[in-house]
Design an enzyme around this catalytic site. Structure first.
Site, PDB file in Angstrom:
ATOM      1  N   LYS A 120       0.891  -1.065  -0.064  1.00 40.50           N
ATOM      2  CA  LYS A 120      -0.040   0.043   0.029  1.00 40.50           C
ATOM      3  C   LYS A 120       0.721   1.208   0.106  1.00 40.50           C
ATOM      4  CE  LYS A 120      -2.245  -0.737   3.885  1.00 40.50           C
ATOM      5  NZ  LYS A 120      -1.617  -2.136   4.051  1.00 40.50           N
ATOM      6  N   ASN A 143      -2.254   7.048   6.172  1.00 40.57           N
ATOM      7  CA  ASN A 143      -1.248   6.552   7.309  1.00 40.57           C
ATOM      8  C   ASN A 143       0.085   7.146   6.901  1.00 40.57           C
ATOM      9  OD1 ASN A 143      -3.126   4.991   8.448  1.00 40.57           O
ATOM     10  ND2 ASN A 143      -2.865   3.232   7.178  1.00 40.57           N
ATOM     11  N   HIS A 190      -4.199  -8.801  11.047  1.00 40.56           N
ATOM     12  CA  HIS A 190      -4.737  -8.166  11.951  1.00 40.56           C
ATOM     13  C   HIS A 190      -6.011  -9.154  12.463  1.00 40.56           C
ATOM     14  CE1 HIS A 190      -2.614  -4.892  10.713  1.00 40.56           C
ATOM     15  NE2 HIS A 190      -2.904  -4.935   9.478  1.00 40.56           N
TER      16      HIS A 190
END
Length: 448
Positions: A120, A143, A190
Site C-alpha cells: 500500500k 497513514n 490483523h
C-alpha cells in the site's frame, strides 16, 4: 448526516492521537458539540490542544454514559468495535465513522485510494509522485501523510487526494467514494482485530462498495480472493499481473498498460517482484488523469520507493544497490529476489528465530553470491551451498558490504533483504537499513 448538518450536533470523538485531534479540530470549526474520550492517558501535547479547543474530555475509561444524546461517533481506527461502548452505540444505531469519512464529506476533491495487505505505502507514494506531474493539485493523506480530514480542509474542487487505507479505516466509512481505487492483494492479517479472514476481507472490500460505473477499480489478477471479492463491483474493474495476461501486464520485458507500452522492466528504479506489481497497479490507477508519457517514464526511472522496502539507493561502481531491510521474513525476501533478472549479491541474515529457510530456494534463481550476516549468517551460507551458490559469512555490516563489492561486478545487483529480524544487532530494521546505506556510500563513493 451531511457535513452541513454538524452544527450543534453532539459528536463523540473516540481516541486522541493524530486522527482524533485532527477530527476534533474540524468538528469544532463545523460548530459541533464535541466530547473527546480516550481509554488511556493522552500525551501532554494532545491534552493541551484539547484544552485550547475547549471541548469536554473524559480519559481513562469508556463509560456508557458518554452515549447520552450522541448523534455521531468519530473513532480512532485502531479502537476495536468489540468494546462495550461501541457495541452499545451499534445497538442504538449511532453512526460510527473514522476520520476518513469525515474528510470525504469535507471536500469536493477527487479521491484515489489504495488498500491491500502488502504494498500500500509504495503504491500510494508512487501514485502521488506520478500525479504531481499532471495539471491538478495533488495531496497525500492517510497513514503515510497527514490525517485525511486535515488534508481535506486544504483541498479544493478539482484537486486530487491520494490516500492509503487500512482495513481499520475502511470499517468506518459510509459514503466514501474514490474515483480510482486499488485492491492490491489479500493475506491474513490483523485477525486479533477482525476475528477471522472473512471479516478482514470484507473490511478491505469496502473500498469499492460505493463506487459507480464511472469509477475505476484496479485489482490483482493473481489473487483469487481479491478477484472473487470484486466480482460484484459496479466500477470498471481492471486487472494487473506480472505472471499472466491482464490489462496491466509485462510482455517480453516491457510494461504494457492497455495497449500502450510504457517502459522496459529493467529500466525501473524500483526492484522486486512485488514492486513490479505495485508499478502496474499505480499506472492503471493514474491512466485517466492523462499524465504525459515522458513524465511517467521519468518518474519510473527515478522513483526509488519507500525507505527500507526494496528502496533503490543508486548505482555505485556500476552496481545497482537496493535496501530491503524491512524484509524480516521469507515472504518479503522471496518477493524481492524474484523481481530481478540481473545477477544478485544477496546480503541476508539477522536474529535467529529458527525459521525454515528452504522456501527461499526457488527465489534464488539469479543469486550469484550469498553474504550471510549476523546470528543466522551461517545458516544462509549453508542454504547457498545447497543451491550451489557461493557464500561468505560475516558479522558486521561494513564487512558484509565490502564483501559484496569485492564479489560483484558492474551490472550486478547488491541487495540487502535479510529475511530476518534486526534485533541481534540493531534496535529496528530502519537502523539496520541506514547502516547499510552508510556502508555502501563508504565503499562505493558517490552514487551515479
Amino acid at each position: 448526516m451531511k457535513i452541513s448538518e454538524l452544527d450543534k450536533k453532539k459528536v463523540l470523538v473516540l481516541g486522541t492521537a493524530k486522527s482524533g485531534i485532527a477530527a476534533t479540530h474540524y468538528l469544532v470549526q463545523a460548530g459541533a458539540d464535541v466530547t473527546v474520550n480516550d481509554g488511556g492517558t493522552p500525551s501532554v501535547e494532545d491534552v493541551e490542544t484539547l484544552q485550547t479547543l475547549k471541548v469536554e474530555t473524559i480519559f481513562g475509561s469508556h463509560p456508557l454514559s458518554l452515549l447520552e444524546g450522541v448523534e455521531l461517533i468519530v473513532k480512532n481506527p485502531g479502537i476495536p468495535y468489540q468494546i462495550p461502548l461501541l457495541q452499545a452505540a451499534l445497538a442504538q444505531g449511532i453512526p460510527i465513522w473514522t476520520e476518513v469519512e469525515l474528510a470525504y464529506r469535507a471536500t469536493g476533491a477527487s479521491w484515489v485510494a489504495i488498500t491491500g495487505s502488502n504494498g500500500k505505502t509504495t503504491t500510494t507514494t508512487l501514485v502521488h509522485e506520478l500525479l504531481r506531474r499532471g495539471q491538478a493539485r495533488v495531496h497525500l493523506a492517510g497513514n503515510i501523510g497527514f490525517p485525511a480530514v486535515e488534508i481535506a480542509q486544504q483541498a479544493q474542487a478539482g484537486d486530487v487526494i491520494v490516500i492509503e487505507l487500512s482495513s481499520f479505516q475502511l470499517m468506518g466509512i459510509d459514503a466514501f467514494q474514490p474515483v480510482s481505487a486499488a485492491f492490491l492483494n489479500l493475506s491474513p492479517a490483523h485477525l486479533d482485530y477482525h476475528g477471522d479472514v472473512a471479516s478482514y476481507a470484507e473490511a478491505k472490500a469496502r473500498i469499492f462498495e460505493n463506487m459507480e460505473a464511472s469509477g475505476r477499480l484496479v485489482v490483482n489478477a493473481d489473487d483469487r480472493h481479491v478477484m472473487q471479492l470484486s466480482e460484484q463491483t459496479a466500477a470498471q474493474r481492471l486487472t494487473f499481473s506480472r505472471k499472466q495476461s491482464a490489462y496491466a501486464r509485462v510482455e517480453d520485458g516491457m510494461i504494457i498498460i492497455g495497449e500502450t507500452p510504457v517502459l522496459p522492466v529493467n529500466e525501473l528504479a524500483l526492484g522486486g517482484g512485488h514492486n513490479l506489481e505495485n508499478v502496474l497497479a499505480a499506472l492503471t490507477l493514474i491512466e485517466p488523469f492523462a499524465i504525459a508519457m515522458t513524465d511517467i517514464q521519468d518518474v519510473l526511472r527515478t522513483f526509488g520507493g519507500v525507505a527500507h522496502r526494496t528502496e533503490y539507493i543508486g548505482e555505485f561502481k556500476g552496481r545497482k544497490v537496493y535496501n530491503d531491510s524491512k524484509a524480516t521474513n521469507n515472504v518479503a525476501t522471496e518477493a524481492a529476489l524474484s523481481g530481478f533478472t540481473a545477477p544478485i549479491v544477496w546480503l541476508c541474515g539477522g536474529l535467529e528465530r529458527g525459521a525454515d529457510l528452504s522456501p527461499l530456494r526457488h527465489a534464488m534463481t539469479h543469486v550469484k553470491h550469498v553474504i550471510g550476516l549476523g546470528e543466522t549468517g551461517q545458516r544462509f551460507a549453508e542454504l547457498a551451498e545447497q543451491q550451489q551458490v557461493a557464500a561468505t559469512v560475516t558479522q558486521a555490516m561494513e564487512e558484509a558490504v565490502k564483501a559484496a563489492f569485492d564479489v560483484s561486478e558492474p551490472g550486478d545487483i547488491i541487495l540487502l533483504s535479510p529475511a530476518s529480524a534486526s534485533w541481534d544487532q540493531y534496535k529496528t530494521y530502519e537502523e539496520r537499513g541506514e547502516h547499510f546505506i552508510r556502508s555502501v556510500q563508504e565503499q562505493g563513493g558517490a552514487a551515479k
